[in-house]
Design a protein around this motif. Structure first.
Motif, short mmCIF file in Angstrom:
data_model
loop_
_atom_site.label_atom_id
_atom_site.label_comp_id
_atom_site.label_asym_id
_atom_site.label_seq_id
_atom_site.Cartn_x
_atom_site.Cartn_y
_atom_site.Cartn_z
N PHE A 285 32.40 21.36 23.71
CA PHE A 285 31.65 21.06 22.49
C PHE A 285 30.20 20.84 22.88
N ASP A 286 29.32 20.93 21.91
CA ASP A 286 27.90 20.73 22.18
C ASP A 286 27.48 19.29 21.90
N ILE A 287 28.34 18.37 22.28
CA ILE A 287 28.08 16.95 22.01
C ILE A 287 28.66 16.13 23.16
N GLY A 288 28.00 15.04 23.46
CA GLY A 288 28.51 14.08 24.44
C GLY A 288 28.85 14.70 25.79
N PRO A 289 29.87 14.18 26.43
CA PRO A 289 30.29 14.71 27.73
C PRO A 289 30.96 16.09 27.66
N ARG A 290 30.92 16.75 26.53
CA ARG A 290 31.24 18.16 26.35
C ARG A 290 32.69 18.50 26.02
N SER A 291 33.64 17.61 26.25
CA SER A 291 35.02 17.87 25.84
C SER A 291 35.65 16.55 25.43
N LEU A 292 36.76 16.66 24.72
CA LEU A 292 37.47 15.47 24.28
C LEU A 292 37.97 14.67 25.48
N ARG A 293 38.59 15.36 26.45
CA ARG A 293 39.09 14.66 27.64
C ARG A 293 37.95 13.98 28.40
N ALA A 294 36.86 14.71 28.61
CA ALA A 294 35.73 14.15 29.35
C ALA A 294 35.10 12.97 28.61
N THR A 295 35.05 13.06 27.29
CA THR A 295 34.46 11.98 26.49
C THR A 295 35.31 10.71 26.58
N LEU A 296 36.63 10.85 26.41
CA LEU A 296 37.50 9.67 26.48
C LEU A 296 37.56 9.11 27.89
N ASP A 297 37.57 9.97 28.89
CA ASP A 297 37.54 9.51 30.27
C ASP A 297 36.25 8.72 30.54
#
Length: 164
Positions: free
Chosen positions: A34-46
């Motif tokens: 994704f073009d937001i935050g740490p770029r993926s759902l897994r990476a964001t939650l981690d």
């Protein structure tokens, strides 16, 4: 329940709720860029959970050097376990600070070079607002993936469920 307890419980519950929604997702969905935050759902939650782990460990004195910092597993189940442990440590630290009215007490952030003095109140506030910031990104990603019943994620929604 005071404001700190509300914020801590909302923080833990809402992040756990997002992890629950991730349970049925495939690795491809969890790792979709994704073009937001740490770029993926897994990476964001981690990233969100890792932040709680590190700051809690620093404030509790469990982390005393860079060698004490380890990135945990990133399966949804492992992140849920990591969240439970990190949230418990954060809650213990924050409630001890509240009970002694130590919000302005300083501690040494040993991960910064040069080392930096932080206040407990500032650090605890940082952890909670940092989590909220990245949860908003995760909510966006979950909606973009078409996950049904994505919650609002706000404190009032948590409170309505808590009081039910």
């Amino acid at each position: 329940m005071d404001l700190l307890d509300r914020l801590l419980e909302h923080d833990r519950w809402t992040t756990a709720k997002l992890l629950d929604l991730c349970g049925p997702l495939t690795d491809e969905q969890l790792d979709r860029p994704f073009d937001i935050g740490p770029r993926s759902l897994r990476a964001t939650l981690d990233h969100l959970i890792f932040n709680i782990e590190v700051w809690s460990g620093l404030m509790s004195g469990r982390i005393t050097a860079r060698s004490d910092v380890h990135h945990g597993e990133t399966s949804v189940a492992a992140m849920a376990d990591r969240l439970n442990q990190a949230a418990a440590e954060l809650s213990a630290v924050a409630r001890a600070v509240r009970d002694r009215d130590g919000w302005d007490e300083r501690w040494t952030d040993v991960l910064e070079a040069p080392r930096v003095q932080q206040t407990y109140g500032g650090a605890i506030g940082h952890v909670i607002t940092h989590s909220m910031h990245h949860r908003a990104q995760a909510l966006y990603m979950l909606r973009a993936l078409g996950v049904p019943d994505v919650p609002e994620g706000d404190v009032l929604s948590w409170e309505a469920q808590y009081r039910a």
